[in-house]
Every structure is written in C-alpha cells, then in structure tokens.
Design an enzyme around this catalytic site. Structure first.
Site, PDB file in Angstrom:
ATOM      1  N   HIS A 240       0.853  -1.183   0.000  1.00 55.75           N
ATOM      2  CA  HIS A 240       0.000   0.000   0.000  1.00 55.75           C
ATOM      3  C   HIS A 240       0.896   1.243   0.000  1.00 55.75           C
ATOM      4  O   HIS A 240       0.729   2.108  -0.831  1.00 55.75           O
ATOM      5  CB  HIS A 240      -0.949  -0.014   1.211  1.00 55.75           C
ATOM      6  CG  HIS A 240      -1.914   1.139   1.229  1.00 55.75           C
ATOM      7  ND1 HIS A 240      -3.082   1.149   1.928  1.00 55.75           N
ATOM      8  CD2 HIS A 240      -1.870   2.345   0.617  1.00 55.75           C
ATOM      9  CE1 HIS A 240      -3.716   2.308   1.750  1.00 55.75           C
ATOM     10  NE2 HIS A 240      -2.997   3.050   0.958  1.00 55.75           N
ATOM     11  N   GLU A 294       0.357   8.040  -3.489  1.00 57.56           N
ATOM     12  CA  GLU A 294       1.292   7.676  -2.410  1.00 57.56           C
ATOM     13  C   GLU A 294       2.503   8.602  -2.383  1.00 57.56           C
ATOM     14  O   GLU A 294       2.948   9.033  -1.326  1.00 57.56           O
ATOM     15  CB  GLU A 294       1.711   6.205  -2.540  1.00 57.56           C
ATOM     16  CG  GLU A 294       0.576   5.210  -2.285  1.00 57.56           C
ATOM     17  CD  GLU A 294      -0.025   5.315  -0.889  1.00 57.56           C
ATOM     18  OE1 GLU A 294       0.732   5.319   0.098  1.00 57.56           O
ATOM     19  OE2 GLU A 294      -1.266   5.420  -0.782  1.00 57.56           O
ATOM     20  N   HIS A 298       2.588  10.938   0.810  1.00 52.14           N
ATOM     21  CA  HIS A 298       3.570  10.437   1.784  1.00 52.14           C
ATOM     22  C   HIS A 298       5.020  10.640   1.337  1.00 52.14           C
ATOM     23  O   HIS A 298       5.853  11.098   2.117  1.00 52.14           O
ATOM     24  CB  HIS A 298       3.327   8.942   2.049  1.00 52.14           C
ATOM     25  CG  HIS A 298       1.931   8.612   2.473  1.00 52.14           C
ATOM     26  ND1 HIS A 298       1.459   8.852   3.749  1.00 52.14           N
ATOM     27  CD2 HIS A 298       0.885   8.075   1.787  1.00 52.14           C
ATOM     28  CE1 HIS A 298       0.198   8.460   3.839  1.00 52.14           C
ATOM     29  NE2 HIS A 298      -0.181   7.988   2.658  1.00 52.14           N
TER      30      HIS A 298
HETATM   31  P1  5GP Z   1      -3.645   6.435   1.641  1.00 50.66           P
HETATM   32  O1  5GP Z   1      -4.255   7.822   1.524  1.00 50.66           O
HETATM   33  O2  5GP Z   1      -4.202   5.647   2.790  1.00 50.66           O
HETATM   34  O3  5GP Z   1      -2.160   6.398   1.538  1.00 50.66           O
HETATM   35  O4  5GP Z   1      -4.106   5.634   0.301  1.00 50.66           O
HETATM   36  C1  5GP Z   1      -5.431   5.344   0.038  1.00 50.66           C
HETATM   37  C2  5GP Z   1      -5.856   6.039  -1.242  1.00 50.66           C
HETATM   38  O5  5GP Z   1      -5.325   5.365  -2.376  1.00 50.66           O
HETATM   39  C3  5GP Z   1      -7.357   6.044  -1.397  1.00 50.66           C
HETATM   40  O6  5GP Z   1      -7.725   7.307  -1.923  1.00 50.66           O
HETATM   41  C4  5GP Z   1      -7.619   4.967  -2.422  1.00 50.66           C
HETATM   42  O7  5GP Z   1      -8.756   5.268  -3.209  1.00 50.66           O
HETATM   43  C5  5GP Z   1      -6.365   4.994  -3.269  1.00 50.66           C
HETATM   44  N1  5GP Z   1      -6.084   3.643  -3.789  1.00 50.66           N
HETATM   45  C6  5GP Z   1      -5.875   3.313  -5.082  1.00 50.66           C
HETATM   46  N2  5GP Z   1      -5.645   1.997  -5.207  1.00 50.66           N
HETATM   47  C7  5GP Z   1      -5.719   1.469  -3.955  1.00 50.66           C
HETATM   48  C8  5GP Z   1      -5.553   0.148  -3.438  1.00 50.66           C
HETATM   49  O8  5GP Z   1      -5.323  -0.840  -4.164  1.00 50.66           O
HETATM   50  N3  5GP Z   1      -5.659  -0.027  -2.106  1.00 50.66           N
HETATM   51  C9  5GP Z   1      -5.904   1.036  -1.258  1.00 50.66           C
HETATM   52  N4  5GP Z   1      -6.008   0.791   0.059  1.00 50.66           N
HETATM   53  N5  5GP Z   1      -6.074   2.292  -1.709  1.00 50.66           N
HETATM   54  C10 5GP Z   1      -5.969   2.512  -3.050  1.00 50.66           C
END
Ligand code: 5GP
Ligand code: 5GP
Length: 405
Positions: A240, A294, A298
């Site tokens: 992730h 990402e 981040h």
């Molecule tokens: P985070 O903000 O927690 O780092 O990432 C989550 C974001 O990435 C969400 O907006 C989600 O829609 C997008 N996203 C795209 N592909 C994925 C996936 O395969 N898994 C997750 N958990 N989030 C994803």
C-alpha cells in the site's frame, strides 16, 4: 478469396481463429453464482411479499438464479434479446420449478415472470453453455445436490428467529458441501440483519460446484474494487505504501507540491510495481493514480532521505525482504476464509521477520472483521526494519477472517 481457396491450410487456420473468437465473445464470464433465498427473509422486509398463485412455498430455501459472473466481480446481463424466455421450452419442468423456484414478488403470480426475468437477464449470457431448457434443468439439479436447510439443521442452526454467528453458518455449509458460501443478509422491517441469500459457485461449463474466486479484503467490502487493467493481481499481499510517521502517532502529509509524481522517473520499476504494488480502486486503471497518490501524500514528506526513484525502489525491496504470505502459511494460516486468532497472525509475522507487526482489519460486505493490512516499521533513513515505536489502536477482534483472493 481466390488465394484462400488455393491454400486450404490457411483457410482452416482462419476459420479456427474465427470460431475461437466467436466462442470467447459468446462466453463472457468466468463462473456462475448459484443463489438461493430464504423466503421468510424476502417476505418480512419493508417491501413485503406475495405467495405464488400455487400457494405458500414450503419452509425451505428457494432458487433465486444461476448467474454468469466474471472474476473481477462484474457480470454480463441481458445478452440476447433474440432468444426471449419461452415457457413452452420448460413445460416438463413446471411442477419442479413451482416447488424449488417459487416467486415471492407481488402481485401474486404463477412464477413465469420471475423465471423469464432470470432467463432474459442472466440465462441469455450463458446460452453458449446452456440452452433454455438446460439452464433451468441444471439449476434445479444443483439445488437437489445440496440440501442447504439440512446442512444448517445438522449444525443446530434452525429457522427459528434466533441469532447465529456468520462463521457457524459458513462452516455448516462448507462441512456439507465442501465449499465456502458467500452469505447475503438483508434487514427485517424493524431493521435487524437476517440471513437472506446463500451463494455458491459453479464452474463455467455448469458441471459442478467450485470454490468461489473471492475478491480479498480490499475488494470484499461495501465499496468493492476493480482489478488493474493488467488483470487480476496475484493471490499475495500487495504494497500500500511507505509512510513517514512521528513517534506521537501523527504524520506529515502532502509536503512538497513542487515535486509531483512523475512516472518517467520510475520507468525502470514499472513492471515490478505492477506485480508488487497493484491498485484495486475503481475505475480500473494501471496503477499510476495510486502510486502518484502515495508519492504526493507520503513520499514528498521523506524526500530529504529518498528521491522519487529511491522511494519506490526502497518499498519494493522491503517487500522482497519479508514474504508475508509465506510467513503466515508456514504457521498454518491460509487465505481460505477461515478465522484465525489475532495473536497467531502476529506471532507468525514476528517469527519470520523478527519484528512485531500491527494488524489492521476491515469489514466485509456482511460486516465480518477480516485481515486487511499488515504494518511493519522501517528506520527513518529507509535502511531496514525496526521494532515499531508506537502502535495505533487495534481494529481487529481476537478472531479474524483471512479471506481468499
Ligand atoms: P492512503 O491515503 O491511505 O495512503 O491511500 C489510500 C488512497 O489510495 C485512497 O484514496 C484509495 O482510493 C487509493 N487507492 C488506489 N488503489 C488502492 C488500493 O489498491 N488499495 C488502497 N487501500 N487504496 C488505493
Ligand atoms: P435479479 O435481477 O437479482 O436476478 O432478480 C431479482 C428480480 O426478480 C427483481 O426484479 C424481483 O422483483 C424479481 N423477483 C420475482 N420473484 C422474486 C423472488 O422470489 N425473489 C427475488 N429476490 N426476486 C424476485
């Protein structure tokens, strides 16, 4: 044409290719759902129900349908308006249909509307495998093969208004059939969740039950998922992200809008990214949106340590250092829909990596807690794993499901 007729070998090849193409176009699905409904749960909702004109159905599951479905969760529908439902084609099955596939919709009727809807919407999409008569005859035979009510009763689960655990219902059906079902609930008129429909899977030639190709923890939620354009990801954990964090639990985000994600900087990593960092969000895409999110959210907060290429290559390397799925499987923990204790999952990861992970759960579409994400900590220079200085608050119960994918 002249050239072709002078060259029979080429003609045969072209015809073979053509018929293969025609076949694959006609069979646009990967498996069937065989769905049965509990009549009491259809009837005691806000919408209510009407018994068929042939009388109150027996106190048993009734067939809802046999639905061609794709591995990515989508399904074809209404595929052939030139072959509409024709009751005369199943006249030999009528009495069996009335007892095993009763309609409960209003106004009260003899069932032809429900059966016609099922053929037109679903059956026409599998007519390369089953004609109208066989679509209904085969579905009836699946009901006959497995007595769901008996399977539940043998495990002490009765239609008596009591509450049972979801896992006890699944286990009872798995015990009797050999296959894990998917359970759909609905709400009675006072809003209580109740057992409504039971789904089992059937292979694409409709010859027998198979394990369902389950969508995994990200996918098996209310939001669902879409597989990347490159196809269904491997049955493995996917990355992730690599998220800079503070010891007090807070974290910086979106630190440098002047350095946005640029896929040309990681072009040498893209094929590995597709394997180890697949996106599951909708609509289906190749992953650049997820990776860009990402980095922007981040990665830009650790750019003093890792540039864009370094950020992604470090994350990929960390994944190869610990094979999480292998670590769990070595401890007898498999993605098979069973429940495992939270502590056995933590212990297995600690055993393989030397570090205690934090485990995050989410809820599947029936509200069941399931293993979703595994967190390990990395030192602030991105050079290797460390014990986590803090753990977020728990999101799992003591016993959690590890779904298939
Ligand atoms: P985070 O903000 O927690 O780092 O990432 C989550 C974001 O990435 C969400 O907006 C989600 O829609 C997008 N996203 C795209 N592909 C994925 C996936 O395969 N898994 C997750 N958990 N989030 C994803
Ligand atoms: P689906 O479109 O999900 O395959 O089938 C549901 C449709 O069939 C709805 O339009 C519903 O009104 C109709 N239908 C007729 N009888 C029944 C019944 O007994 N149960 C369910 N679930 N739907 C029925």
């Amino acid at each position: 044409m002249k050239m072709l007729s002078n060259n029979p070998l080429l003609l045969i090849k072209l015809l073979t290719l053509h018929s293969l193409l025609a076949l694959s176009a006609a069979q646009d699905f990967d498996f069937f759902y065989f769905v049965q409904q509990w009549p009491g749960s259809y009837c005691d909702t806000k919408q209510g129900c009407c018994y068929p004109s042939t009388g109150k159905p027996s106190s048993d599951f009734g067939i809802h349908g046999l639905w061609p479905n794709r591995n990515d969760g989508s399904y074809p529908s209404n595929c052939d308006s030139s072959n509409p439902f024709d009751a005369s084609k199943i006249s030999d099955l009528t009495s069996h249909m009335q007892s095993e596939w009763p309609t409960l919709a209003c106004p009260s009727n003899n069932g032809l509307t429900f059966w016609g809807h099922e053929w037109d919407k679903h059956g026409t999409c599998s007519e390369s495998v089953l004609n109208q008569h066989d679509y209904f005859a085969t579905t009836l035979s699946f009901k006959n093969e497995l007595n769901l009510l008996q399977a539940l009763k043998s495990a002490g689960i009765q239609p008596n208004g009591q509450k049972y655990s979801l896992s006890s219902i699944k286990t009872a059906i798995k015990q009797a059939s050999g296959y894990t079902p998917w359970i759909e609930c609905n709400n009675d008129s006072s809003g209580n969740s109740q057992l409504y429909q039971i789904y089992l899977c059937v292979d694409s030639s409709a010859s027998g039950f198979i394990e369902c190709p389950w969508p995994g923890s990200y996918c098996d939620t209310k939001h669902g998922c879409c597989y990347p354009g490159t196809g269904k990801p491997a049955s493995d954990f996917g990355i992730h992200g690599l998220w800079p964090n503070r010891n007090d639990g807070s974290y910086p985000s979106n630190c440098d809008s002047s350095n946005p994600f640029d896929s040309s900087k990681i072009s040498d990593l893209l094929s590995q990214m597709k394997l180890d960092w697949p996106t599951l969000s909708c609509p289906s895409n190749e992953g650049l949106k997820f990776w860009g999110h990402e980095w922007d959210k981040h990665g830009t907060c650790s750019e003093s340590v890792l540039d864009q290429h370094g950020y992604f290559s470090t994350a990929l390397n960390l994944k190869t250092e610990i094979n999480l799925l292998q670590a769990l499987e070595n401890a007898g923990i498999h993605p098979n829909g069973s429940e495992y204790s939270l502590s056995s999952i933590k212990d297995a990861v600690k055993e393989a990596s030397g570090y205690t992970p934090w485990i995050e759960c989410n809820s599947d579409s029936s509200g069941n807690s399931q293993l979703y994400q595994i967190y390990l900590c990395v030192d602030s220079s991105g050079s290797g794993f460390i014990e986590c200085p803090v753990f977020p608050t728990g999101s799992c119960g003591t016993s959690i499901e590890f779904p298939m994918f």
